[in-house]
Design a protein around this motif. Structure first.
Motif, PDB file in Angstrom:
ATOM      1  N   SER A   1       0.841  -1.181   0.000  1.00 38.77           N
ATOM      2  CA  SER A   1       0.000   0.000   0.000  1.00 38.77           C
ATOM      3  C   SER A   1       0.888   1.248   0.000  1.00 38.77           C
ATOM      4  O   SER A   1       2.107   1.164   0.220  1.00 38.77           O
ATOM      5  CB  SER A   1      -0.897   0.013   1.240  1.00 38.77           C
ATOM      6  N   ALA A   2       0.292   2.407  -0.229  1.00 38.89           N
ATOM      7  CA  ALA A   2       1.061   3.651  -0.244  1.00 38.89           C
ATOM      8  C   ALA A   2       1.754   3.878   1.096  1.00 38.89           C
ATOM      9  O   ALA A   2       2.919   4.280   1.152  1.00 38.89           O
ATOM     10  CB  ALA A   2       0.147   4.830  -0.575  1.00 38.89           C
ATOM     11  N   ARG A   3       1.044   3.619   2.201  1.00 34.67           N
ATOM     12  CA  ARG A   3       1.639   3.811   3.523  1.00 34.67           C
ATOM     13  C   ARG A   3       2.754   2.803   3.763  1.00 34.67           C
ATOM     14  O   ARG A   3       3.799   3.146   4.326  1.00 34.67           O
ATOM     15  CB  ARG A   3       0.563   3.662   4.604  1.00 34.67           C
ATOM     16  N   GLU A   4       2.569   1.567   3.333  1.00 33.29           N
ATOM     17  CA  GLU A   4       3.621   0.559   3.496  1.00 33.29           C
ATOM     18  C   GLU A   4       4.866   0.946   2.724  1.00 33.29           C
ATOM     19  O   GLU A   4       5.988   0.700   3.176  1.00 33.29           O
ATOM     20  CB  GLU A   4       3.111  -0.807   3.052  1.00 33.29           C
ATOM     21  N   ARG A   5       4.697   1.570   1.554  1.00 32.00           N
ATOM     22  CA  ARG A   5       5.868   2.033   0.792  1.00 32.00           C
ATOM     23  C   ARG A   5       6.613   3.122   1.549  1.00 32.00           C
ATOM     24  O   ARG A   5       7.847   3.146   1.557  1.00 32.00           O
ATOM     25  CB  ARG A   5       5.427   2.560  -0.582  1.00 32.00           C
ATOM     26  N   GLU A   6       5.882   4.031   2.179  1.00 31.97           N
ATOM     27  CA  GLU A   6       6.527   5.091   2.959  1.00 31.97           C
ATOM     28  C   GLU A   6       7.334   4.498   4.106  1.00 31.97           C
ATOM     29  O   GLU A   6       8.496   4.884   4.342  1.00 31.97           O
ATOM     30  CB  GLU A   6       5.465   6.049   3.509  1.00 31.97           C
ATOM     31  N   VAL A   7       6.712   3.571   4.825  1.00 25.57           N
ATOM     32  CA  VAL A   7       7.394   2.929   5.951  1.00 25.57           C
ATOM     33  C   VAL A   7       8.603   2.143   5.445  1.00 25.57           C
ATOM     34  O   VAL A   7       9.695   2.194   6.040  1.00 25.57           O
ATOM     35  CB  VAL A   7       6.421   2.003   6.708  1.00 25.57           C
ATOM     36  N   MET A   8       8.425   1.425   4.350  1.00 26.01           N
ATOM     37  CA  MET A   8       9.515   0.616   3.780  1.00 26.01           C
ATOM     38  C   MET A   8      10.727   1.471   3.464  1.00 26.01           C
ATOM     39  O   MET A   8      11.865   1.103   3.790  1.00 26.01           O
ATOM     40  CB  MET A   8       9.015  -0.096   2.523  1.00 26.01           C
ATOM     41  N   ARG A   9      10.531   2.626   2.828  1.00 31.03           N
ATOM     42  CA  ARG A   9      11.663   3.469   2.441  1.00 31.03           C
ATOM     43  C   ARG A   9      12.422   3.976   3.668  1.00 31.03           C
ATOM     44  O   ARG A   9      13.655   4.005   3.684  1.00 31.03           O
ATOM     45  CB  ARG A   9      11.187   4.649   1.587  1.00 31.03           C
ATOM     46  N   LEU A  10      11.694   4.387   4.697  1.00 33.79           N
ATOM     47  CA  LEU A  10      12.344   4.912   5.899  1.00 33.79           C
ATOM     48  C   LEU A  10      13.090   3.821   6.660  1.00 33.79           C
ATOM     49  O   LEU A  10      14.229   4.014   7.104  1.00 33.79           O
ATOM     50  CB  LEU A  10      11.312   5.587   6.804  1.00 33.79           C
ATOM     51  N   ILE A  11      12.461   2.658   6.802  1.00 35.57           N
ATOM     52  CA  ILE A  11      13.123   1.540   7.480  1.00 35.57           C
ATOM     53  C   ILE A  11      14.362   1.117   6.700  1.00 35.57           C
ATOM     54  O   ILE A  11      15.440   0.864   7.269  1.00 35.57           O
ATOM     55  CB  ILE A  11      12.154   0.348   7.638  1.00 35.57           C
ATOM     56  N   ALA A  12      14.258   1.061   5.376  1.00 32.08           N
ATOM     57  CA  ALA A  12      15.389   0.653   4.543  1.00 32.08           C
ATOM     58  C   ALA A  12      16.528   1.658   4.624  1.00 32.08           C
ATOM     59  O   ALA A  12      17.698   1.305   4.453  1.00 32.08           O
ATOM     60  CB  ALA A  12      14.944   0.482   3.090  1.00 32.08           C
ATOM     61  N   ARG A  13      16.209   2.921   4.894  1.00 39.19           N
ATOM     62  CA  ARG A  13      17.253   3.943   5.045  1.00 39.19           C
ATOM     63  C   ARG A  13      17.939   3.888   6.402  1.00 39.19           C
ATOM     64  O   ARG A  13      18.927   4.573   6.634  1.00 39.19           O
ATOM     65  CB  ARG A  13      16.651   5.343   4.864  1.00 39.19           C
ATOM     66  N   GLY A  14      17.418   3.077   7.309  1.00 39.83           N
ATOM     67  CA  GLY A  14      18.060   2.927   8.607  1.00 39.83           C
ATOM     68  C   GLY A  14      17.359   3.623   9.752  1.00 39.83           C
ATOM     69  O   GLY A  14      17.881   3.678  10.860  1.00 39.83           O
TER      70      GLY A  14
ATOM     71  N   SER B   1      14.914   4.191  12.873  1.00 39.60           N
ATOM     72  CA  SER B   1      14.351   3.330  13.905  1.00 39.60           C
ATOM     73  C   SER B   1      12.830   3.382  13.831  1.00 39.60           C
ATOM     74  O   SER B   1      12.253   4.271  13.187  1.00 39.60           O
ATOM     75  CB  SER B   1      14.798   3.801  15.295  1.00 39.60           C
ATOM     76  N   TYR B   2      12.164   2.435  14.488  1.00 41.60           N
ATOM     77  CA  TYR B   2      10.702   2.450  14.504  1.00 41.60           C
ATOM     78  C   TYR B   2      10.189   3.771  15.087  1.00 41.60           C
ATOM     79  O   TYR B   2       9.209   4.345  14.593  1.00 41.60           O
ATOM     80  CB  TYR B   2      10.161   1.277  15.329  1.00 41.60           C
ATOM     81  N   ARG B   3      10.846   4.246  16.143  1.00 38.68           N
ATOM     82  CA  ARG B   3      10.425   5.499  16.774  1.00 38.68           C
ATOM     83  C   ARG B   3      10.575   6.679  15.801  1.00 38.68           C
ATOM     84  O   ARG B   3       9.697   7.547  15.730  1.00 38.68           O
ATOM     85  CB  ARG B   3      11.246   5.748  18.044  1.00 38.68           C
ATOM     86  N   GLU B   4      11.678   6.691  15.042  1.00 36.48           N
ATOM     87  CA  GLU B   4      11.890   7.775  14.079  1.00 36.48           C
ATOM     88  C   GLU B   4      10.865   7.729  12.947  1.00 36.48           C
ATOM     89  O   GLU B   4      10.396   8.770  12.485  1.00 36.48           O
ATOM     90  CB  GLU B   4      13.314   7.695  13.520  1.00 36.48           C
ATOM     91  N   VAL B   5      10.533   6.526  12.501  1.00 35.39           N
ATOM     92  CA  VAL B   5       9.503   6.393  11.459  1.00 35.39           C
ATOM     93  C   VAL B   5       8.165   6.896  11.977  1.00 35.39           C
ATOM     94  O   VAL B   5       7.438   7.618  11.277  1.00 35.39           O
ATOM     95  CB  VAL B   5       9.380   4.929  10.995  1.00 35.39           C
ATOM     96  N   ALA B   6       7.834   6.506  13.193  1.00 40.69           N
ATOM     97  CA  ALA B   6       6.567   6.937  13.788  1.00 40.69           C
ATOM     98  C   ALA B   6       6.488   8.454  13.860  1.00 40.69           C
ATOM     99  O   ALA B   6       5.459   9.060  13.531  1.00 40.69           O
ATOM    100  CB  ALA B   6       6.411   6.324  15.179  1.00 40.69           C
ATOM    101  N   SER B   7       7.589   9.082  14.264  1.00 41.47           N
ATOM    102  CA  SER B   7       7.623  10.543  14.357  1.00 41.47           C
ATOM    103  C   SER B   7       7.510  11.188  12.982  1.00 41.47           C
ATOM    104  O   SER B   7       6.805  12.186  12.797  1.00 41.47           O
ATOM    105  CB  SER B   7       8.922  10.981  15.046  1.00 41.47           C
ATOM    106  N   GLU B   8       8.207  10.622  12.001  1.00 40.87           N
ATOM    107  CA  GLU B   8       8.222  11.183  10.648  1.00 40.87           C
ATOM    108  C   GLU B   8       6.838  11.113   9.991  1.00 40.87           C
ATOM    109  O   GLU B   8       6.427  12.045   9.285  1.00 40.87           O
ATOM    110  CB  GLU B   8       9.227  10.404   9.794  1.00 40.87           C
ATOM    111  N   LEU B   9       6.120  10.020  10.236  1.00 35.94           N
ATOM    112  CA  LEU B   9       4.838   9.799   9.558  1.00 35.94           C
ATOM    113  C   LEU B   9       3.627  10.089  10.450  1.00 35.94           C
ATOM    114  O   LEU B   9       2.485   9.914  10.019  1.00 35.94           O
ATOM    115  CB  LEU B   9       4.767   8.351   9.061  1.00 35.94           C
TER     116      LEU B   9
ATOM    117  N   VAL C   1       3.760   1.268  13.091  1.00 39.23           N
ATOM    118  CA  VAL C   1       4.974   1.047  12.308  1.00 39.23           C
ATOM    119  C   VAL C   1       5.331  -0.434  12.312  1.00 39.23           C
ATOM    120  O   VAL C   1       5.634  -1.023  11.266  1.00 39.23           O
ATOM    121  CB  VAL C   1       6.159   1.882  12.863  1.00 39.23           C
ATOM    122  N   GLU C   2       5.307  -1.041  13.485  1.00 35.11           N
ATOM    123  CA  GLU C   2       5.628  -2.469  13.593  1.00 35.11           C
ATOM    124  C   GLU C   2       4.698  -3.311  12.717  1.00 35.11           C
ATOM    125  O   GLU C   2       5.146  -4.258  12.049  1.00 35.11           O
ATOM    126  CB  GLU C   2       5.511  -2.916  15.055  1.00 35.11           C
ATOM    127  N   THR C   3       3.424  -2.954  12.721  1.00 37.41           N
ATOM    128  CA  THR C   3       2.450  -3.688  11.906  1.00 37.41           C
ATOM    129  C   THR C   3       2.772  -3.550  10.423  1.00 37.41           C
ATOM    130  O   THR C   3       2.744  -4.531   9.665  1.00 37.41           O
ATOM    131  CB  THR C   3       1.031  -3.163  12.177  1.00 37.41           C
TER     132      THR C   3
END
Length: 214
Positions: free
Chosen positions: A155-168, A170-178, A185-187
């Protein structure tokens, strides 16, 4: 795999040699721009491990070494190994012709893996650094073809999460960014790994980098 190791600190070179595993053999060393250019031309190894900041030459450091060795490319490939993670340093050596850039926080096993991957033609970056390169060379999410069957599973949201996680990130940083919860994020990460049939963040980074999605 034979490599030439270029760094102006003797103790660091000694540490790298001790850390590399049996797959990689240091056949030459250099501590300055001039020494590096001479060693690379004399030995023409498959891979050169190259520090970004070096004394000598015209002050161009590792990028100057690569430019001076353009005549041995692509038979010899350069992998930058530096304590610096600044975008300016990363982009400078990649523009000069390096095939990858990793920081000195990398483990000996990971560095050996990176050497072999670069020798095989892959581009290798520490996760947070890949984004600098893609941004500098004009590649962003809008430039990426979405026709990849695997990517279409997300999904569009999964792509956003994927790119951030792949860039390194953390889950907390992804949560803050999005602006979502860490649990969300974990889901999403679990869903991404399942849909792409990957087992780890490391595999996800390699998958995303191969498709220029970082």
């Amino acid at each position: 795999m034979d490599v030439v190791l270029v760094d102006d600190h003797h103790l660091f070179r000694t540490g790298v040699k001790a850390s590399l595993d049996e797959r990689v053999r240091v056949v030459g060393e250099a501590s300055s721009v001039e020494e590096a250019v001479q060693a690379v031309h004399a030995l023409q190894p498959p891979v050169v491990l190259l520090d970004v900041h070096l004394p000598g030459g015209d002050g161009g450091g590792g990028a100057e070494v690569i430019r001076a060795c353009a005549d041995v490319l692509p038979g010899t490939r350069f992998l930058a190994l530096s304590v610096s993670d600044s975008s300016e340093d990363v982009v400078a050596v990649i523009r000069a012709g390096a095939r990858g850039y990793v920081t000195k926080a990398i483990s000996g096993r990971e560095l050996s893996d990176a050497v072999l991957r670069v020798a095989g033609g892959d581009a290798v970056f520490s996760p947070r650094l890949a984004g600098f390169v893609l941004d500098a060379f004009g590649t962003n999410a809008g430039d990426v073809a979405i026709g990849d069957d695997e990517l279409d599973r997300l999904s569009a949201r999964e792509r956003e999460v994927m790119r951030l996680i792949a860039r390194g990130y953390s889950y907390r940083e992804v949560a803050s960014e999005l602006f979502i919860s860490i649990k969300t994020v974990e889901t999403h990460v679990s869903a991404v790994l399942r849909k792409l049939q990957l087992s780890s963040r490391h595999e996800l980074t390699r998958w995303a980098a191969a498709r220029r999605l970082l």
